[in-house]
Design a protein around this motif. Structure first.
Motif, PDB file in Angstrom:
ATOM      1  N   LEU A 260      13.239-131.410  41.780  1.00 30.90           N
ATOM      2  CA  LEU A 260      13.709-132.052  43.009  1.00 30.90           C
ATOM      3  C   LEU A 260      15.066-132.710  42.757  1.00 30.90           C
ATOM      4  O   LEU A 260      15.464-132.892  41.589  1.00 30.90           O
ATOM      5  N   PRO A 261      15.783-133.070  43.827  1.00 28.94           N
ATOM      6  CA  PRO A 261      17.078-133.737  43.618  1.00 28.94           C
ATOM      7  C   PRO A 261      16.876-135.118  42.976  1.00 28.94           C
ATOM      8  O   PRO A 261      15.794-135.701  43.066  1.00 28.94           O
ATOM      9  N   SER A 262      17.908-135.624  42.320  1.00 29.79           N
ATOM     10  CA  SER A 262      17.832-136.962  41.721  1.00 29.79           C
ATOM     11  C   SER A 262      19.181-137.656  41.879  1.00 29.79           C
ATOM     12  O   SER A 262      20.224-137.004  41.758  1.00 29.79           O
ATOM     13  N   LYS A 263      19.143-138.977  42.138  1.00 26.08           N
ATOM     14  CA  LYS A 263      20.392-139.742  42.216  1.00 26.08           C
ATOM     15  C   LYS A 263      20.843-140.191  40.819  1.00 26.08           C
ATOM     16  O   LYS A 263      21.975-140.557  40.586  1.00 26.08           O
ATOM     17  N   ASN A 264      19.881-140.168  39.855  1.00 27.65           N
ATOM     18  CA  ASN A 264      20.217-140.769  38.542  1.00 27.65           C
ATOM     19  C   ASN A 264      20.305-139.744  37.426  1.00 27.65           C
ATOM     20  O   ASN A 264      20.526-140.090  36.270  1.00 27.65           O
ATOM     21  N   ALA A 265      20.086-138.464  37.768  1.00 22.21           N
ATOM     22  CA  ALA A 265      20.059-137.475  36.672  1.00 22.21           C
ATOM     23  C   ALA A 265      20.368-136.091  37.263  1.00 22.21           C
ATOM     24  O   ALA A 265      20.565-135.942  38.476  1.00 22.21           O
ATOM     25  N   SER A 266      20.369-135.073  36.383  1.00 17.08           N
ATOM     26  CA  SER A 266      20.679-133.717  36.872  1.00 17.08           C
ATOM     27  C   SER A 266      19.630-133.238  37.868  1.00 17.08           C
ATOM     28  O   SER A 266      19.910-132.440  38.767  1.00 17.08           O
ATOM     29  N   ALA A 267      18.385-133.690  37.671  1.00 21.61           N
ATOM     30  CA  ALA A 267      17.289-133.294  38.566  1.00 21.61           C
ATOM     31  C   ALA A 267      16.119-134.223  38.302  1.00 21.61           C
ATOM     32  O   ALA A 267      16.116-134.991  37.329  1.00 21.61           O
ATOM     33  N   ARG A 268      15.105-134.146  39.190  1.00 22.16           N
ATOM     34  CA  ARG A 268      13.866-134.897  38.987  1.00 22.16           C
ATOM     35  C   ARG A 268      12.756-133.881  38.795  1.00 22.16           C
ATOM     36  O   ARG A 268      12.731-132.856  39.499  1.00 22.16           O
ATOM     37  N   MET A 269      11.863-134.125  37.833  1.00 27.53           N
ATOM     38  CA  MET A 269      10.744-133.212  37.571  1.00 27.53           C
ATOM     39  C   MET A 269       9.442-133.916  37.948  1.00 27.53           C
ATOM     40  O   MET A 269       9.155-135.011  37.448  1.00 27.53           O
ATOM     41  N   VAL A 270       8.674-133.295  38.847  1.00 26.52           N
ATOM     42  CA  VAL A 270       7.341-133.797  39.187  1.00 26.52           C
ATOM     43  C   VAL A 270       6.319-132.843  38.563  1.00 26.52           C
ATOM     44  O   VAL A 270       6.417-131.621  38.742  1.00 26.52           O
ATOM     45  N   VAL A 271       5.351-133.403  37.834  1.00 26.05           N
ATOM     46  CA  VAL A 271       4.362-132.606  37.088  1.00 26.05           C
ATOM     47  C   VAL A 271       3.054-132.566  37.871  1.00 26.05           C
ATOM     48  O   VAL A 271       2.440-133.616  38.101  1.00 26.05           O
ATOM     49  N   HIS A 272       2.664-131.370  38.292  1.00 24.27           N
ATOM     50  CA  HIS A 272       1.386-131.191  39.004  1.00 24.27           C
ATOM     51  C   HIS A 272       0.405-130.525  38.049  1.00 24.27           C
ATOM     52  O   HIS A 272       0.654-129.407  37.580  1.00 24.27           O
ATOM     53  N   ASN A 273      -0.721-131.211  37.757  1.00 21.19           N
ATOM     54  CA  ASN A 273      -1.738-130.601  36.888  1.00 21.19           C
ATOM     55  C   ASN A 273      -2.495-129.510  37.624  1.00 21.19           C
ATOM     56  O   ASN A 273      -2.469-129.431  38.865  1.00 21.19           O
ATOM     57  N   ALA A 274      -3.216-128.689  36.872  1.00 19.46           N
ATOM     58  CA  ALA A 274      -3.966-127.567  37.459  1.00 19.46           C
ATOM     59  C   ALA A 274      -5.032-128.041  38.445  1.00 19.46           C
ATOM     60  O   ALA A 274      -5.421-127.301  39.356  1.00 19.46           O
ATOM     61  N   ASP A 275      -5.497-129.295  38.299  1.00 23.43           N
ATOM     62  CA  ASP A 275      -6.516-129.780  39.249  1.00 23.43           C
ATOM     63  C   ASP A 275      -5.877-130.429  40.475  1.00 23.43           C
ATOM     64  O   ASP A 275      -6.578-130.996  41.328  1.00 23.43           O
ATOM     65  N   GLY A 276      -4.547-130.381  40.560  1.00 18.02           N
ATOM     66  CA  GLY A 276      -3.866-130.943  41.730  1.00 18.02           C
ATOM     67  C   GLY A 276      -3.395-132.366  41.529  1.00 18.02           C
ATOM     68  O   GLY A 276      -2.645-132.896  42.360  1.00 18.02           O
ATOM     69  N   SER A 277      -3.830-133.006  40.427  1.00 17.99           N
ATOM     70  CA  SER A 277      -3.372-134.390  40.189  1.00 17.99           C
ATOM     71  C   SER A 277      -1.935-134.375  39.682  1.00 17.99           C
ATOM     72  O   SER A 277      -1.434-133.350  39.217  1.00 17.99           O
ATOM     73  N   ILE A 278      -1.266-135.517  39.814  1.00 18.57           N
ATOM     74  CA  ILE A 278       0.133-135.622  39.371  1.00 18.57           C
ATOM     75  C   ILE A 278       0.182-136.436  38.089  1.00 18.57           C
ATOM     76  O   ILE A 278      -0.483-137.470  37.973  1.00 18.57           O
ATOM     77  N   ALA A 279       0.940-135.945  37.105  1.00 14.52           N
ATOM     78  CA  ALA A 279       1.091-136.654  35.827  1.00 14.52           C
ATOM     79  C   ALA A 279       2.459-137.302  35.744  1.00 14.52           C
ATOM     80  O   ALA A 279       3.425-136.787  36.296  1.00 14.52           O
ATOM     81  N   GLU A 280       2.521-138.405  35.037  1.00  8.29           N
ATOM     82  CA  GLU A 280       3.765-139.156  34.920  1.00  8.29           C
ATOM     83  C   GLU A 280       4.794-138.395  34.084  1.00  8.29           C
ATOM     84  O   GLU A 280       6.007-138.516  34.306  1.00  8.29           O
TER      85      GLU A 280
END
Ligand SMILES: N[C@H](CCC[C@H](N)C(=O)O)C(=O)O
Length: 283
Positions: free
Chosen positions: A53-73
């Motif tokens: 995803l876009p980011s204001k503080n870096a080249s991009a933002r990465m969101v981690v979606h686990n196989a069960d649908g939960s989001i990891a930090e």
């Protein structure tokens, strides 16, 4: 007809991810979509989905979606894959790429070879022994005892790399399929936890990881970091040295400074395939 879009499959030591580049729209996916994408029979198949995803503080933002649908930090192998993807789809060969994650903005150094980026060295930021996603009793002590129904009390280390880890030094690796799912949902961890089964050796570690939201994986970058931190805290391995961490998918290199301030992770990464998928529009 559902919108069709390009997807990219990458892997780090067999920990495999689908990358969705949403920098133009800034729209992430929902849990049902990541579960479907990760399903190895009904969908594409992966340990997780990485939304770029876009980011204001870096080249991009990465969101981690686990196989069960939960989001990891955070995801160490996933970040190596995301960095290779970003370089593969840019006109330059940067010496450093900063990526915004749930563990902060992390600096990554691509390693180049014949096939472009073949490895990435990540400054993973600090390891935390006290954090909102660790047991409240984890008051910075290197170990905590976990009461477990019908199991002798387990002694483990609770370490956060942004995401939570319970590290069991000297717990037999073959216990992972049986004890992993029980400990993943241990009530002491507010948001569940990843669980590492670790054999300490003279020059490194051999680790099997039961990952939160995924189960057994071939490798886990943050889990390798947490395991090295626990071994250094227990004075079983030296600080300020590159340590070998062997996982079922291969070796990672981890460096733990004595103050735990910035853990370094180094390992390989590879592109697998590119495809087109019809994703349901976000509900
Ligand atoms: N399942 C993990 C995220 C992926 C971590 C792992 N694949 C890595 O390389 O660090 C969690 O829920 O915290």
């Amino acid at each position: 007809m559902d919108a069709r879009e390009r997807i990219f499959k990458y892997q780090g030591l067999g920990n495999d991810f689908i990358i969705l580049d949403r920098r133009r729209t800034g729209v992430d996916i929902d849990a049902a979509t990541s579960r479907w994408m990760c399903d190895r029979r009904l969908g594409i198949g992966a340990d997780g989905v990485l939304a770029i995803l876009p980011s204001k503080n870096a080249s991009a933002r990465m969101v981690v979606h686990n196989a069960d649908g939960s989001i990891a930090e955070m995801c160490g192998n996933g970040l190596r894959c995301a960095v290779k993807y970003l370089v593969d789809h840019s006109d330059e060969n940067p010496g450093r790429i900063d990526v915004e994650t749930g563990a902060g903005v992390l600096s990554c150094i691509p390693g180049y070879g014949d096939g472009g980026v073949i490895g990435v060295d990540i400054s993973m930021g600090p390891a935390r022994l006290v954090a909102p996603n660790l047991p409240s009793g984890a008051t910075g002590k290197p170990f905590l005892d976990l009461p477990l129904p019908d199991h002798p009390e387990l002694r483990g280390s609770a370490v956060s790399m942004g995401n939570p880890h319970l590290v069991l030094l000297d717990q037999p690796l073959e216990d992972a399929p049986r004890l992993g799912p029980v400990l993943e949902v241990h009530p002491s961890f507010p948001d569940r936890t990843n669980v590492e089964f670790v054999r300490v050796e003279s020059d490194g570690l051999t680790v099997v990881v039961w990952e939160r939201g995924c189960g057994l994986t071939q490798a886990c970058g943050t889990g390798a970091c947490a395991s090295a931190v626990a071994a250094v805290l227990a004075k079983r391995l030296p600080a300020d040295a590159w340590l070998r961490v062997t996982l079922p998918g291969g070796d990672l290199r981890i460096r733990v400074p004595s103050d735990l301030s910035d853990i370094r992770l180094r390992g390989p990464v590879a592109f697998v395939f590119e495809g087109v998928v019809a994703l349901p529009s976000p509900r």
